[in-house]
Design an enzyme around this catalytic site. Structure first.
Site, PDB file in Angstrom:
ATOM      1  N   VAL A  64       0.807  -1.229   0.000  1.00  0.00           N
ATOM      2  CA  VAL A  64       0.000   0.000   0.000  1.00  0.00           C
ATOM      3  C   VAL A  64       0.839   1.279   0.000  1.00  0.00           C
ATOM      4  O   VAL A  64       0.295   2.382   0.003  1.00  0.00           O
ATOM      5  CB  VAL A  64      -1.009   0.017   1.171  1.00  0.00           C
ATOM      6  CG1 VAL A  64      -2.098  -1.022   0.956  1.00  0.00           C
ATOM      7  CG2 VAL A  64      -0.326  -0.164   2.518  1.00  0.00           C
ATOM      8  N   ASN A  86      -6.066  -0.141   7.333  1.00  0.00           N
ATOM      9  CA  ASN A  86      -5.617  -0.743   8.591  1.00  0.00           C
ATOM     10  C   ASN A  86      -4.128  -1.094   8.593  1.00  0.00           C
ATOM     11  O   ASN A  86      -3.509  -1.165   9.657  1.00  0.00           O
ATOM     12  CB  ASN A  86      -6.464  -1.998   8.856  1.00  0.00           C
ATOM     13  CG  ASN A  86      -5.870  -2.887   9.922  1.00  0.00           C
ATOM     14  OD1 ASN A  86      -5.982  -2.607  11.111  1.00  0.00           O
ATOM     15  ND2 ASN A  86      -5.214  -3.969   9.491  1.00  0.00           N
ATOM     16  N   TYR A 151       5.907   6.916  14.803  1.00  0.00           N
ATOM     17  CA  TYR A 151       4.570   6.301  14.828  1.00  0.00           C
ATOM     18  C   TYR A 151       3.510   7.341  15.235  1.00  0.00           C
ATOM     19  O   TYR A 151       2.451   7.437  14.608  1.00  0.00           O
ATOM     20  CB  TYR A 151       4.600   5.138  15.821  1.00  0.00           C
ATOM     21  CG  TYR A 151       3.341   4.306  15.861  1.00  0.00           C
ATOM     22  CD1 TYR A 151       3.047   3.400  14.849  1.00  0.00           C
ATOM     23  CD2 TYR A 151       2.456   4.398  16.935  1.00  0.00           C
ATOM     24  CE1 TYR A 151       1.899   2.615  14.898  1.00  0.00           C
ATOM     25  CE2 TYR A 151       1.310   3.624  16.997  1.00  0.00           C
ATOM     26  CZ  TYR A 151       1.040   2.736  15.976  1.00  0.00           C
ATOM     27  OH  TYR A 151      -0.104   1.956  16.030  1.00  0.00           O
ATOM     28  N   ALA A 153       3.647  10.575  14.939  1.00  0.00           N
ATOM     29  CA  ALA A 153       3.462  11.567  13.860  1.00  0.00           C
ATOM     30  C   ALA A 153       2.584  10.982  12.759  1.00  0.00           C
ATOM     31  O   ALA A 153       1.685  11.661  12.235  1.00  0.00           O
ATOM     32  CB  ALA A 153       4.818  11.983  13.293  1.00  0.00           C
ATOM     33  N   LYS A 155       0.303   8.634  13.036  1.00  0.00           N
ATOM     34  CA  LYS A 155      -1.071   8.416  13.498  1.00  0.00           C
ATOM     35  C   LYS A 155      -1.789   9.746  13.755  1.00  0.00           C
ATOM     36  O   LYS A 155      -3.009   9.837  13.596  1.00  0.00           O
ATOM     37  CB  LYS A 155      -1.073   7.534  14.752  1.00  0.00           C
ATOM     38  CG  LYS A 155      -0.568   6.110  14.489  1.00  0.00           C
ATOM     39  CD  LYS A 155      -1.432   5.378  13.465  1.00  0.00           C
ATOM     40  CE  LYS A 155      -1.001   3.939  13.254  1.00  0.00           C
ATOM     41  NZ  LYS A 155      -1.837   3.246  12.247  1.00  0.00           N
ATOM     42  N   ILE A 184      -3.851  -3.187  22.032  1.00  0.00           N
ATOM     43  CA  ILE A 184      -4.594  -4.338  21.531  1.00  0.00           C
ATOM     44  C   ILE A 184      -3.610  -5.500  21.373  1.00  0.00           C
ATOM     45  O   ILE A 184      -2.517  -5.313  20.810  1.00  0.00           O
ATOM     46  CB  ILE A 184      -5.250  -4.022  20.153  1.00  0.00           C
ATOM     47  CG1 ILE A 184      -6.044  -2.708  20.192  1.00  0.00           C
ATOM     48  CG2 ILE A 184      -6.123  -5.195  19.691  1.00  0.00           C
ATOM     49  CD1 ILE A 184      -7.245  -2.668  21.104  1.00  0.00           C
TER      50      ILE A 184
HETATM   51  P1  NAD Z   1      -0.153  -6.431  12.756  1.00  0.00           P
HETATM   52  O1  NAD Z   1       1.307  -6.216  12.656  1.00  0.00           O
HETATM   53  O2  NAD Z   1      -0.640  -7.642  13.466  1.00  0.00           O
HETATM   54  O3  NAD Z   1      -0.808  -6.415  11.276  1.00  0.00           O
HETATM   55  C1  NAD Z   1      -0.501  -5.426  10.344  1.00  0.00           C
HETATM   56  C2  NAD Z   1      -0.758  -5.965   8.941  1.00  0.00           C
HETATM   57  O4  NAD Z   1      -0.401  -4.935   7.997  1.00  0.00           O
HETATM   58  C3  NAD Z   1       0.106  -7.191   8.601  1.00  0.00           C
HETATM   59  O5  NAD Z   1      -0.710  -8.236   8.080  1.00  0.00           O
HETATM   60  C4  NAD Z   1       1.099  -6.674   7.570  1.00  0.00           C
HETATM   61  O6  NAD Z   1       1.516  -7.649   6.611  1.00  0.00           O
HETATM   62  C5  NAD Z   1       0.270  -5.555   6.903  1.00  0.00           C
HETATM   63  N1  NAD Z   1       1.149  -4.593   6.211  1.00  0.00           N
HETATM   64  C6  NAD Z   1       2.285  -4.011   6.684  1.00  0.00           C
HETATM   65  N2  NAD Z   1       2.856  -3.252   5.734  1.00  0.00           N
HETATM   66  C7  NAD Z   1       2.058  -3.335   4.634  1.00  0.00           C
HETATM   67  C8  NAD Z   1       2.129  -2.784   3.322  1.00  0.00           C
HETATM   68  N3  NAD Z   1       3.133  -1.978   2.960  1.00  0.00           N
HETATM   69  N4  NAD Z   1       1.150  -3.092   2.434  1.00  0.00           N
HETATM   70  C9  NAD Z   1       0.130  -3.911   2.788  1.00  0.00           C
HETATM   71  N5  NAD Z   1       0.001  -4.465   4.015  1.00  0.00           N
HETATM   72  C10 NAD Z   1       0.964  -4.189   4.919  1.00  0.00           C
HETATM   73  O7  NAD Z   1      -0.737  -5.081  13.403  1.00  0.00           O
HETATM   74  P2  NAD Z   1      -2.128  -4.798  14.201  1.00  0.00           P
HETATM   75  O8  NAD Z   1      -1.794  -4.721  15.638  1.00  0.00           O
HETATM   76  O9  NAD Z   1      -3.198  -5.687  13.733  1.00  0.00           O
HETATM   77  O10 NAD Z   1      -2.398  -3.283  13.731  1.00  0.00           O
HETATM   78  C11 NAD Z   1      -3.321  -2.929  12.715  1.00  0.00           C
HETATM   79  C12 NAD Z   1      -3.464  -1.412  12.683  1.00  0.00           C
HETATM   80  O11 NAD Z   1      -3.934  -0.940  13.944  1.00  0.00           O
HETATM   81  C13 NAD Z   1      -2.135  -0.674  12.428  1.00  0.00           C
HETATM   82  O12 NAD Z   1      -2.369   0.454  11.616  1.00  0.00           O
HETATM   83  C14 NAD Z   1      -1.706  -0.246  13.827  1.00  0.00           C
HETATM   84  O13 NAD Z   1      -0.868   0.869  13.803  1.00  0.00           O
HETATM   85  C15 NAD Z   1      -3.065   0.056  14.442  1.00  0.00           C
HETATM   86  N6  NAD Z   1      -3.033   0.024  15.916  1.00  0.00           N
HETATM   87  C16 NAD Z   1      -2.696  -1.121  16.580  1.00  0.00           C
HETATM   88  C17 NAD Z   1      -2.662  -1.108  17.983  1.00  0.00           C
HETATM   89  C18 NAD Z   1      -2.301  -2.326  18.790  1.00  0.00           C
HETATM   90  O14 NAD Z   1      -2.189  -2.211  20.015  1.00  0.00           O
HETATM   91  N7  NAD Z   1      -2.118  -3.490  18.197  1.00  0.00           N
HETATM   92  C19 NAD Z   1      -2.975   0.065  18.679  1.00  0.00           C
HETATM   93  C20 NAD Z   1      -3.304   1.207  17.954  1.00  0.00           C
HETATM   94  C21 NAD Z   1      -3.326   1.179  16.581  1.00  0.00           C
END
Ligand code: NAD
Length: 243
Positions: A64, A86, A151, A153, A155, A184
């Site tokens: 992406v 996401n 991160y 910046a 978000k 999470i």
């Molecule tokens: P995760 O690492 O388990 O999953 C992230 C997914 O994004 C992976 O499947 C990865 O392959 C995919 N990805 C990464 N780079 C990519 C690219 N260039 N093109 C396409 N896909 C790509 O992470 P998660 O914890 O499920 O987080 C999902 C979202 O939620 C993220 O944006 C994260 O910043 C946000 N978030 C997570 C938390 C948390 O505590 N886990 C908290 C706040 C925000």
């Protein structure tokens, strides 16, 4: 559906980063509400096929951060009603020691990707005068965090982007919102040291870590007609951590 959110039958959703964690839960939640779900992740991410099978949808592959990949992805997807941005990463470290590469990687994957995806999808949605975009921000983007300048910046950028696009697209029937999760339990947070996890837990009013499904239900709400008058909003899903 009898839960007040309404059915998403006849709607098509595209979820990025759908191979695992929060993205996988979002794909499942939207599919269980009746939507057709297109599961997108990086080329070579085998789990994407499993998730697509799990939700009775299609697996699509794209990096992406690459404009060509994104254009092709949106063309392959066809008309989409819901776009869930996401995909995201962390590359944590103190600013004094942060490499430019780690800065750019995080901004590219977390923020520029949202620009590219929305840029490619918004015209179709506005033409059809309907659509809901949900961007994954973070409480870190609202309050900052030690060791996460890049991160935070990215978000925080999503918050400004979301509110601006909501203003541009509102009269064309497209709603644009963000979700700011707290801690999470996913592979992203698994790597954190135990003492950091315990500090997070202590700060969380509900006394437990969040699960991907907690975020997925909020995404479903923002896609549904129950949120028909909600746009430009940042919905915090953090169990009462960042109050
Ligand atoms: P995760 O690492 O388990 O999953 C992230 C997914 O994004 C992976 O499947 C990865 O392959 C995919 N990805 C990464 N780079 C990519 C690219 N260039 N093109 C396409 N896909 C790509 O992470 P998660 O914890 O499920 O987080 C999902 C979202 O939620 C993220 O944006 C994260 O910043 C946000 N978030 C997570 C938390 C948390 O505590 N886990 C908290 C706040 C925000």
């Amino acid at each position: 559906m009898s839960d007040g959110f309404g059915s998403l039958e006849g709607k098509r959703a595209l979820v990025t980063g759908a191979a695992r964690g929060i993205g996988r839960a979002i794909a499942n939640e939207l599919a269980s509400a009746g939507a057709e779900v297109l599961c997108c992740d990086l080329p070579g991410t085998g789990e994407t096929e499993d998730v697509a099978r799990e939700v009775g949808g299609r697996a699509l592959y794209a990096d992406v951060t690459k404009a060509d990949d994104v254009e092709k992805l949106i063309a392959d997807a066809g008309e989409i009603d819901f776009l869930i941005n996401n995909a995201g990463i962390t590359r944590d470290g103190l600013l004094a020691r942060m490499s430019e590469e780690d800065w750019r990687a995080v901004i590219d994957i977390n923020l520029t990707s949202v620009f590219l995806m929305c840029h490619a999808a918004i015209r179709g949605m506005m033409k059809r005068r309907s659509g809901s975009i949900v961007n994954l921000s973070s409480v870190v983007g609202l309050h900052g965090n030690f060791g996460q300048t890049n991160y935070a910046a990215s978000k925080a950028g999503i918050v400004g982007f979301t509110k601006s696009l909501a203003r541009e697209a509102g009269t064309r029937g497209v709603r644009v919102n963000a979700i700011a999760p707290g801690y999470i339990e996913t592979r992203l947070t698994d790597v954190l040291p135990d003492e950091v996890k315990q500090t997070m837990l202590k700060a969380t009013s509900l006394g437990r870590f969040g699960q991907p499904e907690d975020v997925a239900r909020a995404v479903r709400f923002l896609c549904s007609d129950a949120a028909a008058f909600v746009t430009g909003e940042v919905l915090v899903v953090d169990g009462g951590m960042a109050m």
